[in-house]
Design a protein around this motif. Structure first.
Motif, short mmCIF file in Angstrom:
data_model
loop_
_atom_site.label_atom_id
_atom_site.label_comp_id
_atom_site.label_asym_id
_atom_site.label_seq_id
_atom_site.Cartn_x
_atom_site.Cartn_y
_atom_site.Cartn_z
N TYR A 33 0.66 -1.13 -0.10
CA TYR A 33 0.15 -0.03 0.12
C TYR A 33 0.63 1.43 -0.01
CZ TYR A 33 -4.24 2.40 1.02
OH TYR A 33 -5.52 3.31 0.47
N GLY A 34 0.50 2.18 -0.72
CA GLY A 34 0.96 3.54 -0.63
C GLY A 34 2.46 3.73 -0.84
N LEU A 35 3.01 3.09 -1.82
CA LEU A 35 4.33 3.36 -2.31
C LEU A 35 4.61 4.57 -2.88
CD1 LEU A 35 3.99 0.07 -4.25
CD2 LEU A 35 6.10 0.07 -2.92
N GLY A 36 5.54 5.46 -2.33
CA GLY A 36 6.17 6.58 -2.80
C GLY A 36 7.50 6.11 -3.69
N ARG A 144 3.73 10.37 -8.50
CA ARG A 144 2.40 10.04 -7.66
C ARG A 144 2.76 8.63 -6.80
NH1 ARG A 144 -0.66 13.62 -6.93
NH2 ARG A 144 -2.08 12.23 -6.26
N GLY A 145 1.96 8.41 -5.80
CA GLY A 145 1.96 7.22 -5.19
C GLY A 145 1.44 6.10 -5.67
N ARG A 146 1.72 4.83 -5.47
CA ARG A 146 1.14 4.03 -6.08
C ARG A 146 0.61 2.47 -4.88
NH1 ARG A 146 5.37 5.14 -9.46
NH2 ARG A 146 4.84 5.34 -11.77
N SER A 162 -3.44 7.15 -7.34
CA SER A 162 -4.36 8.17 -6.83
C SER A 162 -4.23 9.46 -7.25
CB SER A 162 -4.61 8.04 -5.39
OG SER A 162 -5.16 9.24 -4.54
#
Lengths: 173, 418
Positions: A33-36, A144-146, A162
């Protein structure tokens, strides 16, 4: 504290947190979740349907003291640890393929140099080449984050972004 | 008493290890799948600990006194409701809403096994023996019931080292928190054994806390001045955590943030994170025309140029205030970069910073602050994560005697609103 929503009836995906890795066979979904600037590395063997996902934070584990204890923390040691565990489960080294996603650079700080995300991407590509594992797809860089979901059985890596306008973009690798 | 990062790192591993053992035993007893949530080493004033503890929920706790390698108290605290649920899983015919003798002893038993799990974990890491007293059942809503009669309970102004772990069950509500209050003298001995560098005088942590306090006050003041929304500091803690644990604490929803790098002694990164609703409220307060009819709920999904620059400007001035607060305590100058705006999943906004710091350090001190407003949406999480070596240097240079006198004034004129 993280909480995770689940769709009714759907099996809960296995969460792979920062510096962690997980190996699985079949239809179980592995999710990060929420990889930057972190990098998701997915390896799978299409024949045996065994695969794994790592959520690497840094490029170079060989230069770090604790990479034995936390192989999933570094792109290079994570790839080797995933391969080893997959082969132990019955995967065939020579048919393993790789997909990667993440490595964004959202901030342009002086101290970040060329970009911290970029360094992770380069390290993963180098290690895969060294080991002779073909990199068949990637969705890396940008700002963007993934969030990624990997199903070892099919080798599908879903990448969700997102967007700043509130929509979610989904790419299937 | 001196401490260094190696010693604190060992303490942190102790906490993780203990939490893992405790979670395993809870699963074994209740057949409920559990996992370890956030584990933190906190440096907190007695006052803050009590505030942190005092939500209106009724709680029950199981307390043991420790002897041997670590002296102090270990307390496992459940929300009252959760404790009753646990009793149900063990004593199947129980549907008690009050604690009778049987449910009380069931909870005490569970709590004791949890405490022992933690303590066995610590003993493993320290390769030593820790003695445990018989467990004591405590019930109440306020911190006083749990802490006040301890031999060395931290007074309001005392800075205590606190271990906090949270264990949660998958799909059910049986989570609990764990607190360890080590006694100063015994902790001093353990730290001494573990230390492998010059380290920081423990008393200089006072400076840490003062920095955090001043910084937080400045942020709340500048926010109030700029938006007209009356804000105050809700929670303030100094955490010592492994870098990977930092994003775990950030909500995994879309947030609006402003990030800075700062340079000086110390250098590091500073992030202000707002939930979307709060961000809209702020834009509304600063540029009333930006969201059309002024109704925050009906604003556009994205933040337009005017909204973005309003948030960046607020972030910029809050950053100056925060870092001025630090610089005044440390008697130094700290510069910060221009603001970087981010509107993305919270975790993704934090991980670039930990990736960068991770090149040189495994752990970080995080100055974690929550600013809120009465009546309006203004929730702002502030994360300040200094470079470890710089921070140690800054603290060693710190003259503890002058901390009290340090003035705090944020000078609005100096801010570059680029």
């Amino acid at each position: 504290m993280k909480t995770y929503g689940t769709e009714p009836g759907a099996p809960t995906p296995v969460q792979v947190g920062i510096s962690e890795l997980a190996v699985s066979d079949g239809d179980e979904t592995l999710r990060s979740y929420g990889l930057g600037s972190c990098l998701a590395i997915a390896l799978y063997d299409p024949d045996s349907e065994i695969g794994g996902l790592a959520h690497a934070m840094l490029p170079d584990g060989d230069a770090a003291e604790n990479s034995d204890r936390k192989p999933g923390k570094y792109a290079d040691t994570a790839i080797r640890a995933l391969l080893r565990r997959m082969v132990e489960k019955g995967a065939s080294y020579t048919s393993v393929e790789a997909k990667i996603a993440g490595g964004s650079d959202m901030f342009e700080f002086d101290s970040f140099g060329d970009g911290v995300g970029q360094r992770n991407v380069v390290a993963a590509r180098d290690e895969l080449e060294k080991l002779g594992v073909p990199l068949v797809a990637e969705d890396v860089g940008g700002d963007r984050g993934r969030t990624v979901e990997f199903t070892p059985g099919s080798g599908t890596l879903l990448v969700k972004i997102s967007e700043s306008d509130g929509t979610t973009g989904v790419t299937e690798l | 008493m001196k401490l260094d990062v190696n010693a604190l790192g060992t303490f942190y591993r102790m906490a993780r290890e203990g939490a893992g053992l405790a979670a395993g035993r809870l699963t074994h007893m209740t057949d409920v799948e559990t996992r370890v949530g956030v584990t933190k080493l906190n440096f907190m004033r007695g006052r803050e600990i009590r505030r942190d503890f005092e939500d209106p929920t009724e709680k029950v706790g199981v307390r043991v006194e420790l002897g041997g390698a670590i002296e102090g108290y270990s307390i496992v605290v459940f929300d009252r409701e959760n404790a009753l649920r646990i009793v149900e899983t063990i004593v199947s015919e129980s549907d008690a809403e009050e604690f009778d003798e049987m449910s009380r002893s069931a909870v005490t038993e569970v709590g004791h096994i949890m405490n022992s799990g933690f303590i066995d974990g610590w003993a493993d890491v320290l390769e030593t023996v820790i003695d445990v007293s018989t467990p004591e059942f405590v019930e109440g809503a306020s911190a006083d019931v749990f802490f006040n009669d301890l031999e060395e309970a931290p007074d309001d102004d005392d800075l205590a080292l606190l271990f906090q772990s949270h264990i949660e069950a998958v799909d059910t509500e049986v989570g609990f928190s764990h607190y360890l209050f080590p006694e100063r003298e015994s902790m001093s001995q353990v730290l001494e054994q573990l230390r492998d560098s010059g380290g920081i005088e423990y008393d200089k942590l006072e400076g840490f806390d003062r920095m955090a306090e001043r910084g937080a006050e400045e942020v709340a003041n500048t926010a109030t001045t700029l938006t007209g929304i009356d804000t105050s500091v809700e929670i303030r803690r100094l955490n010592f955590v492994s870098l990977e644990a930092i994003p775990e604490e950030v909500p995994d929803e879309r947030l609006v943030g402003v990030a800075f790098e700062f340079d000086g002694v110390p250098s590091g990164y500073l992030l202000f994170l707002f939930d979307e609703e709060s961000a809209r409220e702020i834009v509304d307060a600063m540029v009333p025309m930006a969201t059309g009819d002024g109704d925050a709920d009906e604003g556009p999904e994205s933040f337009d140029e005017m909204g973005t620059s309003a948030i960046k400007e607020l972030g910029n001035i809050m950053a100056s205030g925060f870092l001025d607060g630090w610089a005044n305590v440390l008697d130094t100058t700290i510069d910060h970069s221009t603001p970087e705006f981010v509107h993305d999943i919270g975790t993704a906004a934090v991980d670039p910073v930990i990736v960068q710091l991770g090149e040189n350090q495994e752990f970080a001190f995080v100055f974690d602050t929550l600013i809120t407003a009465d009546g309006k949406e203004f929730d702002c999480e502030v994360y300040a994560i200094p470079d470890e070596a710089d921070l140690e240097r800054a603290l060693n240079d710190l003259d503890v005697g002058r901390i009290e006198d340090a003035p705090t004034t944020a000078d609005f004129q100096e801010v570059d609103n680029a």
